[in-house]
Design a protein around this motif. Sequence first.
Motif, PDB file in Angstrom:
ATOM      1  N   ILE A 242      60.256  -0.161  -5.168  1.00 55.68           N
ATOM      2  CA  ILE A 242      59.483  -0.476  -6.373  1.00 55.68           C
ATOM      3  C   ILE A 242      59.100   0.799  -7.090  1.00 55.68           C
ATOM      4  O   ILE A 242      59.296   0.947  -8.303  1.00 55.68           O
ATOM      5  N   LEU A 243      58.595   1.768  -6.304  1.00 59.69           N
ATOM      6  CA  LEU A 243      58.192   3.044  -6.890  1.00 59.69           C
ATOM      7  C   LEU A 243      59.361   3.695  -7.616  1.00 59.69           C
ATOM      8  O   LEU A 243      59.246   4.121  -8.752  1.00 59.69           O
ATOM      9  N   ARG A 244      60.502   3.734  -6.892  1.00 56.60           N
ATOM     10  CA  ARG A 244      61.642   4.468  -7.438  1.00 56.60           C
ATOM     11  C   ARG A 244      62.289   3.741  -8.602  1.00 56.60           C
ATOM     12  O   ARG A 244      62.586   4.327  -9.629  1.00 56.60           O
ATOM     13  N   LYS A 245      62.508   2.434  -8.423  1.00 53.32           N
ATOM     14  CA  LYS A 245      63.322   1.719  -9.403  1.00 53.32           C
ATOM     15  C   LYS A 245      62.507   1.099 -10.534  1.00 53.32           C
ATOM     16  O   LYS A 245      62.936   1.064 -11.670  1.00 53.32           O
ATOM     17  N   GLN A 246      61.331   0.540 -10.194  1.00 54.85           N
ATOM     18  CA  GLN A 246      60.624  -0.205 -11.228  1.00 54.85           C
ATOM     19  C   GLN A 246      59.492   0.587 -11.884  1.00 54.85           C
ATOM     20  O   GLN A 246      59.334   0.559 -13.086  1.00 54.85           O
ATOM     21  N   ALA A 247      58.706   1.252 -11.060  1.00 57.07           N
ATOM     22  CA  ALA A 247      57.451   1.784 -11.598  1.00 57.07           C
ATOM     23  C   ALA A 247      57.600   3.145 -12.246  1.00 57.07           C
ATOM     24  O   ALA A 247      57.084   3.386 -13.332  1.00 57.07           O
ATOM     25  N   PHE A 248      58.334   4.047 -11.588  1.00 56.82           N
ATOM     26  CA  PHE A 248      58.266   5.458 -11.974  1.00 56.82           C
ATOM     27  C   PHE A 248      58.590   5.720 -13.441  1.00 56.82           C
ATOM     28  O   PHE A 248      57.808   6.288 -14.185  1.00 56.82           O
ATOM     29  N   LYS A 249      59.758   5.232 -13.862  1.00 57.30           N
ATOM     30  CA  LYS A 249      60.190   5.571 -15.218  1.00 57.30           C
ATOM     31  C   LYS A 249      59.226   5.020 -16.274  1.00 57.30           C
ATOM     32  O   LYS A 249      58.908   5.698 -17.249  1.00 57.30           O
ATOM     33  N   ASN A 250      58.753   3.800 -16.025  1.00 53.89           N
ATOM     34  CA  ASN A 250      57.852   3.203 -17.010  1.00 53.89           C
ATOM     35  C   ASN A 250      56.516   3.914 -17.094  1.00 53.89           C
ATOM     36  O   ASN A 250      55.791   3.775 -18.073  1.00 53.89           O
ATOM     37  N   LEU A 256      54.332  12.099 -20.757  1.00 47.52           N
ATOM     38  CA  LEU A 256      54.968  12.935 -21.781  1.00 47.52           C
ATOM     39  C   LEU A 256      53.993  13.255 -22.916  1.00 47.52           C
ATOM     40  O   LEU A 256      53.963  14.364 -23.429  1.00 47.52           O
ATOM     41  N   THR A 257      53.197  12.250 -23.303  1.00 51.21           N
ATOM     42  CA  THR A 257      52.217  12.487 -24.362  1.00 51.21           C
ATOM     43  C   THR A 257      51.282  13.622 -23.975  1.00 51.21           C
ATOM     44  O   THR A 257      51.008  14.524 -24.768  1.00 51.21           O
ATOM     45  N   VAL A 258      50.796  13.564 -22.718  1.00 51.19           N
ATOM     46  CA  VAL A 258      49.870  14.600 -22.270  1.00 51.19           C
ATOM     47  C   VAL A 258      50.565  15.958 -22.213  1.00 51.19           C
ATOM     48  O   VAL A 258      49.989  16.979 -22.598  1.00 51.19           O
ATOM     49  N   ILE A 259      51.840  15.978 -21.796  1.00 48.83           N
ATOM     50  CA  ILE A 259      52.575  17.246 -21.768  1.00 48.83           C
ATOM     51  C   ILE A 259      52.649  17.812 -23.185  1.00 48.83           C
ATOM     52  O   ILE A 259      52.458  19.006 -23.404  1.00 48.83           O
ATOM     53  N   LEU A 319      62.450  13.717 -26.112  1.00 53.28           N
ATOM     54  CA  LEU A 319      62.459  13.198 -24.746  1.00 53.28           C
ATOM     55  C   LEU A 319      61.849  11.804 -24.691  1.00 53.28           C
ATOM     56  O   LEU A 319      62.334  10.911 -23.994  1.00 53.28           O
ATOM     57  N   TYR A 320      60.789  11.626 -25.453  1.00 50.50           N
ATOM     58  CA  TYR A 320      60.102  10.349 -25.553  1.00 50.50           C
ATOM     59  C   TYR A 320      61.084   9.256 -25.960  1.00 50.50           C
ATOM     60  O   TYR A 320      61.176   8.198 -25.346  1.00 50.50           O
ATOM     61  N   ALA A 321      61.833   9.561 -27.010  1.00 50.05           N
ATOM     62  CA  ALA A 321      62.793   8.590 -27.525  1.00 50.05           C
ATOM     63  C   ALA A 321      63.908   8.344 -26.515  1.00 50.05           C
ATOM     64  O   ALA A 321      64.449   7.241 -26.415  1.00 50.05           O
ATOM     65  N   VAL A 322      64.269   9.388 -25.738  1.00 54.01           N
ATOM     66  CA  VAL A 322      65.323   9.224 -24.747  1.00 54.01           C
ATOM     67  C   VAL A 322      64.851   8.327 -23.603  1.00 54.01           C
ATOM     68  O   VAL A 322      65.568   7.445 -23.130  1.00 54.01           O
ATOM     69  N   ILE A 323      63.595   8.533 -23.170  1.00 49.89           N
ATOM     70  CA  ILE A 323      63.082   7.765 -22.031  1.00 49.89           C
ATOM     71  C   ILE A 323      62.822   6.318 -22.399  1.00 49.89           C
ATOM     72  O   ILE A 323      63.130   5.396 -21.654  1.00 49.89           O
TER      73      ILE A 323
END
Lengths: 334, 324
Positions: A242-250, A256-259, A319-323
Motif C-alpha cells: 500500500i505504501l509503495r504502490k498506492q500511498a506514496f506517489k499521491n 513538492l509545494t513545500v520544496i 515536476l508538479y505537472a509530471v507527478i
Amino acid sequence: MTTAGYIGRRLLQIVPVLWFVVTVTFVLINSIPGDPVRILVGPSADAAAIEAARVQYGLDQPLYVRYVKYLAAIATGDFGTSIHYGGVPVTAKILERLPVTLLLLVSSFTLAIGTAIPLGVFAAKNRNNRYDHLARITSLVGVSTPSFWVGLLLIIVFAYYTNLLPPSGLVMPWAPPGSVEGATSRLDVLATSASHLILPSITLGTLQMAAITRIERSSMLEVLNKDYVQLARAYGISERTILRKQAFKNAQLPVLTVIGIQITTALGGAVLTETVFNINGMGNLIITAVRAQDYQLIMGTTIFFAIMFVLGVLVVDVLYAVIDPRISYGGADE
Amino acid sequence: MSDSTVPAGESTRVGSSTEERTAVSRSAQAFRQLKRNSASRAGLYVIGIVTLVALLTTIDADIFDYQFAATFWYHPENDPSGGEILLPPIGIENEFGAGNWAHPLGTDHRGRDILVRLVYGTRIAVQVGLLATGIGMTLGTVIGAVSGYYGGWVDDVLQRFVESLYAIPFLILVIAIMSAFGRELGIAIVGVSITTIPVFTRLIRSQVLSVREMEYVEAAKAAGVRDRHIIFRHIIPNSLAPVLVQSTLQVGVNILIVASLSFLGFGVQPPTPSWGQMLAQSRQYMIVNPWFSIWPGIAILVTVIGFNMLGDGLRDAIDPRSND
C-alpha cells in the motif's frame, strides 16, 4: 500542449516578474541618500575628477534615462562594471561565483530531500510511537534553529575539536588537479571537494530537511487515511505494498509545494552559509557589494538571486505537472 | 477568557443552534484543546517568559539607561574594567581561566558578561519579531481582503505586485532595502515586515474567496451595507483563525530572519547586544572559547521553538484534522 510548450509559456511569464524585480532594485538603489559618485572616486578627489566620473558612469543624466538605459543594457546581458573589483564586468563576476552557489544549493537540497522523505514516511508508518515522536521533535527543532548557528556548531565539533573536516572554503569538483592543494588526480579533487561540501550542505539543508519531513509525514498520514487505502487494506493488501504502490506517489504533491517554498529560504540561507564557511559564492558577493557600496554589483546580484529563485520554482512546477496527471499544461487538447 | 468558556461550553451541550453561540463555543473548544496540549502550553510559557524579560529589559535600557543592570549585575554594553575576557562557563577551564559564579555563562572577547548580554538581547529579538509580524500581518490582511473581495482588475494588480515581492528571496530583499536606506534597526523592521506581507495576502485572500459567497455577506450587500463595512466587520473577522495561527509561526520565522541579519552585520549595531551579532562576534573565538558561540544560538532556538509550538497547537485546536 506539450511539456516543452508549457515550459516555454512559463518562461515567458517570468519576463514581467523579472522586469518588476529590476525596477524595484533600481528604485531601491537610486534612493540611497548621498552622492554615489563621491563614494566611487574616494574622499580625496577634486571637483573636476568628481564631474568626470559622473559623466563616465552616466550619473549626470536624469533618473528615467538611466532606467531605460539600464533596462536596455541588461537585456543584452550587460550589468555594468564593478567598482569594488576594479572595473570587472558585473556579469563576469557573477558567472564566476554562480557555480559555487549552485553546487551548494543542489547538494544541500539533495541531502535534505534524501533524508526527509524516508524519515517522513517512516514517521507516518509508525504513527505515535517513539520513532514518530523523535522525528516530530527533530523537525520542530530543525525549523526553529538558525542555520548559521548550526554551521558554527559543526565547525567547532568537526573542524576544530576533531579535525575531521575543513572549516572553510569550497573546492569545485571540476577544478584542475594542479590548482587544488595536495591533489594529484581527479579522484583527489573529488575527495577534497566532497569533504569541503559536507558541513555547508548540512548547515544549509537542516531547515529544508525539517520542513520537508513535517509535510511528508502529515501528507502521508492524510493519504493513509483515505477511503481507497482503507479499501486496499480490507482486501488484505500488505501495508508495504500500500505504501509503495498506492500511498506514496499521491502524498508527494504537498511535499513538492513545500520544496518550492523552501527555495527562497535556501537562497537566503546560502548567503549565511557562505558567510559562515567563507565560501566565495553569490552570497558572499552580495554582502561584499553591500559593504563596499558597489551599486552595480548589488543590483546585478539581487537580480540574479531573483532569476535563480524564479527558475527554481519553474522546475518545481514542471515536476508538479509530471507527478500529477490531473494538472494539465493548460492546453485545450486535454 | 475562562469566564466566558464555561457558559459557552454548556450551551453546546444543550444544543444551541444560533450562529453566534456556536461560534463562541467553537473558540472555547479550541481554547480547551489548546490547554490540554502540553507542547502548546510549554510554548505559551516560553513566550510569556521571553516577553516579560524583553519588557523589563526594554524599560531598563530605554528609560533607565541600563542603570538597573549596572547596579545589580553588569552593564550589557560596556566593558568592565579589568574584566577577564573569554572566560568559559562554570565548571569548565580554558587558557583564560576557570569559569566562576561571577559570570555563569562566561565572558565575551571584551570581558562582558555573556548572560547579561543574552538577557538584554531578548528585547531586540522580541521587539522586531512582534513589530515586523504585526505590521506585515495588518498590511497583508487588508491587501488580501480587498483583493479577494473586489476581484477583477484590483485583484489582478495586487496579486501581481505581491507575487513579484515573492520573487526576490526575502533575505536578499531585506539586504537590498537596508543597503539603500541604512542598516539601522528601524529599517530592518520595515524590511522584514515587507517580506511578511505576501504570506498573509495569500492566506487571507483564499479565505475571503470562500467567505465572500456566504449568505450573510450577500444579505449585508442586499441590505445596502457599504463595502468597507463588509470587509472590516464581516469578512476579516471571519477569516482570522488561520491568520492567528500563521502570525504565531511567523513571529518565529521573523526572529530567525532578524538574527540572521544581525549576524551579517545588518540591524542593531554594537555595542547594543543582540543574539545574531553576538554569534557574529564569537566566530573569531570559536577555538579558544566555543561557549561564546553556543549560548546565543540556544537563546534563539528556545524562543523560536516557543512560537512554533504555540502555533502548531493553535492550528491543531482550530482544525483538529490537521493534527495527524
